[in-house]
Design a protein around this motif. Structure first.
Motif, PDB file in Angstrom:
ATOM      1  N   THR A   1       0.859  -1.177   0.000  1.00 41.44           N
ATOM      2  CA  THR A   1       0.000   0.000   0.000  1.00 41.44           C
ATOM      3  C   THR A   1       0.897   1.231   0.000  1.00 41.44           C
ATOM      4  O   THR A   1       2.105   1.131   0.194  1.00 41.44           O
ATOM      5  CB  THR A   1      -0.928   0.025   1.227  1.00 41.44           C
ATOM      6  OG1 THR A   1      -0.135   0.006   2.406  1.00 41.44           O
ATOM      7  CG2 THR A   1      -1.877  -1.168   1.229  1.00 41.44           C
TER       8      THR A   1
ATOM      9  N   ARG B   1      -5.394   2.210  -2.616  1.00 39.78           N
ATOM     10  CA  ARG B   1      -4.860   1.243  -3.570  1.00 39.78           C
ATOM     11  C   ARG B   1      -4.013   0.223  -2.829  1.00 39.78           C
ATOM     12  O   ARG B   1      -3.245   0.544  -1.932  1.00 39.78           O
ATOM     13  CB  ARG B   1      -3.983   1.961  -4.601  1.00 39.78           C
ATOM     14  CG  ARG B   1      -3.242   0.994  -5.521  1.00 39.78           C
ATOM     15  CD  ARG B   1      -2.226   1.699  -6.350  1.00 39.78           C
ATOM     16  NE  ARG B   1      -1.063   2.063  -5.541  1.00 39.78           N
ATOM     17  CZ  ARG B   1       0.065   2.496  -6.056  1.00 39.78           C
ATOM     18  NH1 ARG B   1       0.192   2.664  -7.353  1.00 39.78           N
ATOM     19  NH2 ARG B   1       1.082   2.799  -5.272  1.00 39.78           N
ATOM     20  N   SER B   2      -4.149  -1.024  -3.215  1.00 34.04           N
ATOM     21  CA  SER B   2      -3.338  -2.107  -2.683  1.00 34.04           C
ATOM     22  C   SER B   2      -2.939  -2.978  -3.868  1.00 34.04           C
ATOM     23  O   SER B   2      -3.766  -3.250  -4.732  1.00 34.04           O
ATOM     24  CB  SER B   2      -4.165  -2.916  -1.679  1.00 34.04           C
ATOM     25  OG  SER B   2      -3.511  -4.103  -1.334  1.00 34.04           O
ATOM     26  N   SER B   3      -1.679  -3.374  -3.943  1.00 35.44           N
ATOM     27  CA  SER B   3      -1.276  -4.215  -5.071  1.00 35.44           C
ATOM     28  C   SER B   3      -0.351  -5.331  -4.616  1.00 35.44           C
ATOM     29  O   SER B   3       0.353  -5.213  -3.617  1.00 35.44           O
ATOM     30  CB  SER B   3      -0.607  -3.382  -6.166  1.00 35.44           C
ATOM     31  OG  SER B   3       0.633  -2.889  -5.736  1.00 35.44           O
TER      32      SER B   3
ATOM     33  N   ARG C   1       0.981  -6.953 -11.713  1.00 36.47           N
ATOM     34  CA  ARG C   1       0.454  -6.598 -10.396  1.00 36.47           C
ATOM     35  C   ARG C   1      -1.040  -6.868 -10.347  1.00 36.47           C
ATOM     36  O   ARG C   1      -1.761  -6.541 -11.280  1.00 36.47           O
ATOM     37  CB  ARG C   1       0.696  -5.117 -10.105  1.00 36.47           C
ATOM     38  CG  ARG C   1       2.148  -4.797  -9.954  1.00 36.47           C
ATOM     39  CD  ARG C   1       2.339  -3.403  -9.398  1.00 36.47           C
ATOM     40  NE  ARG C   1       3.741  -3.141  -9.183  1.00 36.47           N
ATOM     41  CZ  ARG C   1       4.409  -3.475  -8.089  1.00 36.47           C
ATOM     42  NH1 ARG C   1       3.797  -4.071  -7.105  1.00 36.47           N
ATOM     43  NH2 ARG C   1       5.686  -3.214  -7.980  1.00 36.47           N
TER      44      ARG C   1
ATOM     45  N   THR D   1      -4.087  -5.513  -8.535  1.00 39.16           N
ATOM     46  CA  THR D   1      -4.370  -4.268  -7.829  1.00 39.16           C
ATOM     47  C   THR D   1      -5.816  -4.221  -7.386  1.00 39.16           C
ATOM     48  O   THR D   1      -6.718  -4.514  -8.172  1.00 39.16           O
ATOM     49  CB  THR D   1      -4.057  -3.064  -8.744  1.00 39.16           C
ATOM     50  OG1 THR D   1      -2.688  -3.140  -9.148  1.00 39.16           O
ATOM     51  CG2 THR D   1      -4.293  -1.757  -8.032  1.00 39.16           C
ATOM     52  N   THR D   2      -6.032  -3.852  -6.135  1.00 42.04           N
ATOM     53  CA  THR D   2      -7.368  -3.655  -5.580  1.00 42.04           C
ATOM     54  C   THR D   2      -7.532  -2.172  -5.297  1.00 42.04           C
ATOM     55  O   THR D   2      -6.660  -1.562  -4.673  1.00 42.04           O
ATOM     56  CB  THR D   2      -7.537  -4.465  -4.283  1.00 42.04           C
ATOM     57  OG1 THR D   2      -7.277  -5.843  -4.562  1.00 42.04           O
ATOM     58  CG2 THR D   2      -8.943  -4.311  -3.721  1.00 42.04           C
ATOM     59  N   LEU D   3      -8.639  -1.605  -5.780  1.00 40.14           N
ATOM     60  CA  LEU D   3      -8.876  -0.177  -5.617  1.00 40.14           C
ATOM     61  C   LEU D   3     -10.140   0.079  -4.820  1.00 40.14           C
ATOM     62  O   LEU D   3     -11.171  -0.522  -5.091  1.00 40.14           O
ATOM     63  CB  LEU D   3      -9.027   0.500  -6.984  1.00 40.14           C
ATOM     64  CG  LEU D   3      -7.852   0.389  -7.947  1.00 40.14           C
ATOM     65  CD1 LEU D   3      -8.220   0.971  -9.299  1.00 40.14           C
ATOM     66  CD2 LEU D   3      -6.638   1.092  -7.362  1.00 40.14           C
TER      67      LEU D   3
ATOM     68  N   SER E   1      -5.064   3.555  -9.907  1.00 40.95           N
ATOM     69  CA  SER E   1      -4.061   2.491  -9.834  1.00 40.95           C
ATOM     70  C   SER E   1      -2.656   3.078  -9.826  1.00 40.95           C
ATOM     71  O   SER E   1      -1.744   2.525  -9.222  1.00 40.95           O
ATOM     72  CB  SER E   1      -4.221   1.497 -10.981  1.00 40.95           C
ATOM     73  OG  SER E   1      -3.995   2.120 -12.225  1.00 40.95           O
ATOM     74  N   SER E   2      -2.446   4.206 -10.508  1.00 44.02           N
ATOM     75  CA  SER E   2      -1.157   4.895 -10.508  1.00 44.02           C
ATOM     76  C   SER E   2      -1.312   6.243 -11.199  1.00 44.02           C
ATOM     77  O   SER E   2      -2.339   6.516 -11.817  1.00 44.02           O
ATOM     78  CB  SER E   2      -0.078   4.085 -11.232  1.00 44.02           C
ATOM     79  OG  SER E   2      -0.317   4.079 -12.626  1.00 44.02           O
TER      80      SER E   2
ATOM     81  N   VAL F   1      -1.356  -4.563 -15.338  1.00 42.84           N
ATOM     82  CA  VAL F   1      -2.050  -4.336 -14.078  1.00 42.84           C
ATOM     83  C   VAL F   1      -3.427  -4.969 -14.191  1.00 42.84           C
ATOM     84  O   VAL F   1      -4.206  -4.617 -15.066  1.00 42.84           O
ATOM     85  CB  VAL F   1      -2.189  -2.834 -13.746  1.00 42.84           C
ATOM     86  CG1 VAL F   1      -2.965  -2.636 -12.457  1.00 42.84           C
ATOM     87  CG2 VAL F   1      -0.816  -2.184 -13.646  1.00 42.84           C
TER      88      VAL F   1
ATOM     89  N   VAL G   1      -6.890  -5.311 -12.442  1.00 45.82           N
ATOM     90  CA  VAL G   1      -7.673  -4.610 -11.421  1.00 45.82           C
ATOM     91  C   VAL G   1      -8.965  -5.355 -11.191  1.00 45.82           C
ATOM     92  O   VAL G   1      -9.664  -5.701 -12.129  1.00 45.82           O
ATOM     93  CB  VAL G   1      -7.957  -3.161 -11.869  1.00 45.82           C
ATOM     94  CG1 VAL G   1      -8.773  -2.436 -10.812  1.00 45.82           C
ATOM     95  CG2 VAL G   1      -6.664  -2.424 -12.148  1.00 45.82           C
TER      96      VAL G   1
END
Length: 77
Positions: free
Chosen positions: A19, A35-37, A52, A54-56, A62-63, A75, A77
């Motif tokens: 995170t 965001r967590s990846s 990656r 990625t959880t949003l 995401s970035s 990525v 998601v």
């Protein structure tokens, strides 16, 4: 040498989530709150392709817009 991978090669839940952000200012970091990846590519030993999971949270990014000159990035998601 590593043993051959057999399905499932990697359980994404076993990769620790990351995170936060390395962006230098609060204005750049703020949209990424929530965001967590999980660096799946790193866990699988990939060198030139980042993967990656990625959880949003609602409204999180995401970035920031960016690019890589020596790698590709995927990525999920």
């Amino acid at each position: 040498m590593h043993a051959p991978l057999r399905p499932p090669a990697l359980d994404p839940a076993t990769v620790p989530p990351r995170t936060g952000s390395g962006y230098p200012t609060e204005a750049l970091r703020a949209p990424l709150e929530g965001r967590s990846s999980r660096a799946l590519g790193d866990a699988l030993g990939l060198a030139n392709f980042g993967v990656r999971l990625t959880t949003l949270a609602p409204g999180a990014w995401s970035s920031q817009r960016h690019w890589h000159t020596r790698q590709d990035e995927f990525v999920y998601v």
